[in-house]
Design an enzyme around this catalytic site. Sequence first.
Site, PDB file in Angstrom:
ATOM      1  N   ASP A 101       0.790  -1.236   0.000  1.00 47.07           N
ATOM      2  CA  ASP A 101       0.000   0.000   0.000  1.00 47.07           C
ATOM      3  C   ASP A 101       0.825   1.290   0.000  1.00 47.07           C
ATOM      4  O   ASP A 101       0.269   2.393  -0.111  1.00 47.07           O
ATOM      5  CB  ASP A 101      -0.968   0.006   1.193  1.00 47.07           C
ATOM      6  N   HIS A 116       6.475  -8.104  -1.469  1.00 50.75           N
ATOM      7  CA  HIS A 116       5.343  -8.579  -2.276  1.00 50.75           C
ATOM      8  C   HIS A 116       4.945  -7.579  -3.354  1.00 50.75           C
ATOM      9  O   HIS A 116       3.862  -7.689  -3.924  1.00 50.75           O
ATOM     10  CB  HIS A 116       4.147  -8.928  -1.373  1.00 50.75           C
TER      11      HIS A 116
HETATM   12  C1  BJW Z   1      -3.163  -6.461  13.667  1.00 49.08           C
HETATM   13  C2  BJW Z   1      -3.993  -5.350  13.635  1.00 49.08           C
HETATM   14  C3  BJW Z   1      -3.515  -4.215  14.290  1.00 49.08           C
HETATM   15  C4  BJW Z   1      -4.979  -6.893  12.521  1.00 49.08           C
HETATM   16  N1  BJW Z   1      -2.329  -4.252  14.901  1.00 49.08           N
HETATM   17  N2  BJW Z   1      -2.008  -6.475  14.296  1.00 49.08           N
HETATM   18  C5  BJW Z   1       6.740 -23.059   2.477  1.00 49.08           C
HETATM   19  C6  BJW Z   1       5.743 -23.845   3.031  1.00 49.08           C
HETATM   20  C7  BJW Z   1       4.471 -23.875   2.464  1.00 49.08           C
HETATM   21  C8  BJW Z   1       4.154 -23.120   1.334  1.00 49.08           C
HETATM   22  C9  BJW Z   1       5.132 -22.347   0.796  1.00 49.08           C
HETATM   23  C10 BJW Z   1       6.404 -22.331   1.354  1.00 49.08           C
HETATM   24  N3  BJW Z   1       7.169 -21.469   0.622  1.00 49.08           N
HETATM   25  C11 BJW Z   1       6.392 -20.945  -0.353  1.00 49.08           C
HETATM   26  C12 BJW Z   1       5.154 -21.467  -0.281  1.00 49.08           C
HETATM   27  C13 BJW Z   1       3.995 -21.143  -1.181  1.00 49.08           C
HETATM   28  C14 BJW Z   1       3.331 -19.825  -0.859  1.00 49.08           C
HETATM   29  C15 BJW Z   1       2.820 -19.829   0.574  1.00 49.08           C
HETATM   30  O1  BJW Z   1       3.387 -19.237   1.469  1.00 49.08           O
HETATM   31  N4  BJW Z   1       1.690 -20.465   0.806  1.00 49.08           N
HETATM   32  C16 BJW Z   1       1.093 -20.464   2.138  1.00 49.08           C
HETATM   33  C17 BJW Z   1      -0.361 -20.071   2.038  1.00 49.08           C
HETATM   34  C18 BJW Z   1       1.359 -21.762   2.834  1.00 49.08           C
HETATM   35  N5  BJW Z   1       4.230 -18.700  -1.083  1.00 49.08           N
HETATM   36  C19 BJW Z   1       4.394 -18.176  -2.278  1.00 49.08           C
HETATM   37  O2  BJW Z   1       3.799 -18.617  -3.257  1.00 49.08           O
HETATM   38  C20 BJW Z   1       5.349 -17.013  -2.409  1.00 49.08           C
HETATM   39  N6  BJW Z   1       6.241 -17.313  -3.457  1.00 49.08           N
HETATM   40  C21 BJW Z   1       7.277 -18.162  -3.290  1.00 49.08           C
HETATM   41  O3  BJW Z   1       7.610 -18.563  -2.208  1.00 49.08           O
HETATM   42  O4  BJW Z   1       7.900 -18.533  -4.468  1.00 49.08           O
HETATM   43  C22 BJW Z   1       8.684 -19.731  -4.454  1.00 49.08           C
HETATM   44  C23 BJW Z   1       7.772 -20.956  -4.242  1.00 49.08           C
HETATM   45  C24 BJW Z   1       6.546 -21.044  -4.881  1.00 49.08           C
HETATM   46  C25 BJW Z   1       5.714 -22.157  -4.665  1.00 49.08           C
HETATM   47  C26 BJW Z   1       6.123 -23.169  -3.787  1.00 49.08           C
HETATM   48  C27 BJW Z   1       7.365 -23.063  -3.141  1.00 49.08           C
HETATM   49  C28 BJW Z   1       8.207 -21.942  -3.380  1.00 49.08           C
HETATM   50  C29 BJW Z   1       4.611 -15.743  -2.823  1.00 49.08           C
HETATM   51  C30 BJW Z   1       3.693 -15.243  -1.787  1.00 49.08           C
HETATM   52  C31 BJW Z   1       2.923 -14.030  -2.290  1.00 49.08           C
HETATM   53  C32 BJW Z   1       1.865 -13.570  -1.309  1.00 49.08           C
HETATM   54  N7  BJW Z   1       1.039 -12.625  -1.937  1.00 49.08           N
HETATM   55  C33 BJW Z   1      -0.046 -12.005  -1.172  1.00 49.08           C
HETATM   56  C34 BJW Z   1      -1.030 -11.311  -2.166  1.00 49.08           C
HETATM   57  C35 BJW Z   1      -0.426 -10.248  -2.945  1.00 49.08           C
HETATM   58  C36 BJW Z   1      -0.406  -8.915  -2.238  1.00 49.08           C
HETATM   59  C37 BJW Z   1      -1.721  -8.165  -2.343  1.00 49.08           C
HETATM   60  O5  BJW Z   1      -2.546  -8.464  -3.187  1.00 49.08           O
HETATM   61  O6  BJW Z   1      -1.859  -7.266  -1.516  1.00 49.08           O
HETATM   62  O7  BJW Z   1       0.469 -11.071  -0.216  1.00 49.08           O
HETATM   63  S1  BJW Z   1      -1.001 -13.122  -0.205  1.00 49.08           S
HETATM   64  C38 BJW Z   1      -1.329 -12.020   1.117  1.00 49.08           C
HETATM   65  O8  BJW Z   1      -0.760 -12.611   2.322  1.00 49.08           O
HETATM   66  C39 BJW Z   1      -0.509 -10.748   0.810  1.00 49.08           C
HETATM   67  C40 BJW Z   1       0.158 -10.494   2.142  1.00 49.08           C
HETATM   68  O9  BJW Z   1       1.331  -9.725   1.962  1.00 49.08           O
HETATM   69  C41 BJW Z   1       0.417 -11.896   2.669  1.00 49.08           C
HETATM   70  C42 BJW Z   1       0.622 -11.963   4.167  1.00 49.08           C
HETATM   71  O10 BJW Z   1      -0.529 -11.570   4.849  1.00 49.08           O
HETATM   72  P1  BJW Z   1      -0.402 -10.732   6.198  1.00 49.08           P
HETATM   73  O11 BJW Z   1       0.228  -9.429   5.925  1.00 49.08           O
HETATM   74  O12 BJW Z   1       0.232 -11.573   7.233  1.00 49.08           O
HETATM   75  O13 BJW Z   1      -1.945 -10.429   6.524  1.00 49.08           O
HETATM   76  P2  BJW Z   1      -3.022 -11.335   7.284  1.00 49.08           P
HETATM   77  O14 BJW Z   1      -4.368 -10.797   6.971  1.00 49.08           O
HETATM   78  O15 BJW Z   1      -2.796 -12.768   7.036  1.00 49.08           O
HETATM   79  O16 BJW Z   1      -2.701 -11.088   8.844  1.00 49.08           O
HETATM   80  C43 BJW Z   1      -2.871  -9.831   9.469  1.00 49.08           C
HETATM   81  C44 BJW Z   1      -2.512  -9.981  10.933  1.00 49.08           C
HETATM   82  O17 BJW Z   1      -2.560  -8.694  11.535  1.00 49.08           O
HETATM   83  C45 BJW Z   1      -3.477 -10.880  11.723  1.00 49.08           C
HETATM   84  O18 BJW Z   1      -2.724 -11.813  12.505  1.00 49.08           O
HETATM   85  C46 BJW Z   1      -4.228  -9.904  12.656  1.00 49.08           C
HETATM   86  O19 BJW Z   1      -4.517 -10.459  13.934  1.00 49.08           O
HETATM   87  C47 BJW Z   1      -3.237  -8.778  12.777  1.00 49.08           C
HETATM   88  N8  BJW Z   1      -3.835  -7.464  13.000  1.00 49.08           N
HETATM   89  N9  BJW Z   1      -5.152  -5.674  12.963  1.00 49.08           N
HETATM   90  C48 BJW Z   1      -1.624  -5.404  14.912  1.00 49.08           C
HETATM   91  N10 BJW Z   1      -4.273  -3.079  14.342  1.00 49.08           N
END
Ligand code: BJW
Length: 252
Positions: A101, A116
């Site tokens: 953002d 990301h």
């Molecule tokens: C507060 C609050 C307040 C609320 N104060 N706190 C190893 C194991 C298993 C799988 C994989 C692995 N390595 C890679 C993978 C595959 C995959 C993956 O991780 N899958 C999982 C689902 C298991 N990863 C990928 O594909 C990545 N690429 C990669 O690794 O390439 C090589 C590879 C590929 C395939 C296999 C193996 C290797 C790329 C990941 C791209 C993520 N993209 C996204 C979307 C795009 C961005 C967008 O559109 O905006 O990015 S997904 C989405 O999740 C976004 C975020 O950046 C990301 C993380 O989310 P985040 O920021 O943690 O948000 P939330 O909503 O989940 O959590 C918010 C938290 O805040 C909560 O806990 C609340 O409680 C808290 N909160 N208010 C403090 N006021």
Amino acid sequence: MSVQRIQIKRDTHLLVLTGAGVSAESGIRTFRDSGGLWEEHAVEAVASPGGFARDPVLVWRFYSERRRQAKESAPNPGHHALARIEEGLGSRFLLVTQNVDGLHRRAGNQRITEIHGSLFETRCTRCDREPFADESLHLTPPLPECDLCARKGQKALLRPNIVWFGEMLDPANMLRIDRFMAEAEGHPFVFLAVGTSGAVYPAAGLVVEARARGAQTWLVNAEAPDNARFFEIFIKGPSGRVLPDLIEVEAP
Ligand code: BJW
């Protein structure tokens, strides 16, 4: 009640990882919370290369709406606190954000890596031109096409410069993080994660790497996330309230 604070000494290195929770108090929706983006949108449809290939109009609408929302939002006290911390630490500070953002930059952080991607950058689906700054909205067709490809007689859609599921993160960003950790090793080293569910890799694994390099690990989050067990200190609360008082800098 005793308040837990991160003690920063003269040579402390601080690596901060942020997620969507940091921007929640700016009115930007998180992904996995109740009311989060993934409740309303299928991840595969809007945040994967396959989803874009199937329905680019839907994906451009999704990111255009988010461009508009992010532009209308403003950094909150949590963002401002991180900018002040960088000012004090200089090159001993690195901010790794999963957020797209742009609010950290608008708050003043400069030592930042947006692993990301960015809502405000666009790139080509075909050629390897550099991503370019772009705030345009595409809520309906026609979708934007690459002018450089067009000059070569090729037709190619432009896309948001966002790292979708299954796509590689920019190796230059990962190298920068690795270099920072290598420099921090042997000094007082703190890893702080804020507002992230620890569900997405490789970001979720950084805490383990930092610990292996001797970091003290802190987490500030509204709820205990999936990877909370990897952190030594967990402060439960909203980042906009916790971050402004979290750091204590030792007098020289
Ligand atoms: C507060 C609050 C307040 C609320 N104060 N706190 C190893 C194991 C298993 C799988 C994989 C692995 N390595 C890679 C993978 C595959 C995959 C993956 O991780 N899958 C999982 C689902 C298991 N990863 C990928 O594909 C990545 N690429 C990669 O690794 O390439 C090589 C590879 C590929 C395939 C296999 C193996 C290797 C790329 C990941 C791209 C993520 N993209 C996204 C979307 C795009 C961005 C967008 O559109 O905006 O990015 S997904 C989405 O999740 C976004 C975020 O950046 C990301 C993380 O989310 P985040 O920021 O943690 O948000 P939330 O909503 O989940 O959590 C918010 C938290 O805040 C909560 O806990 C609340 O409680 C808290 N909160 N208010 C403090 N006021």
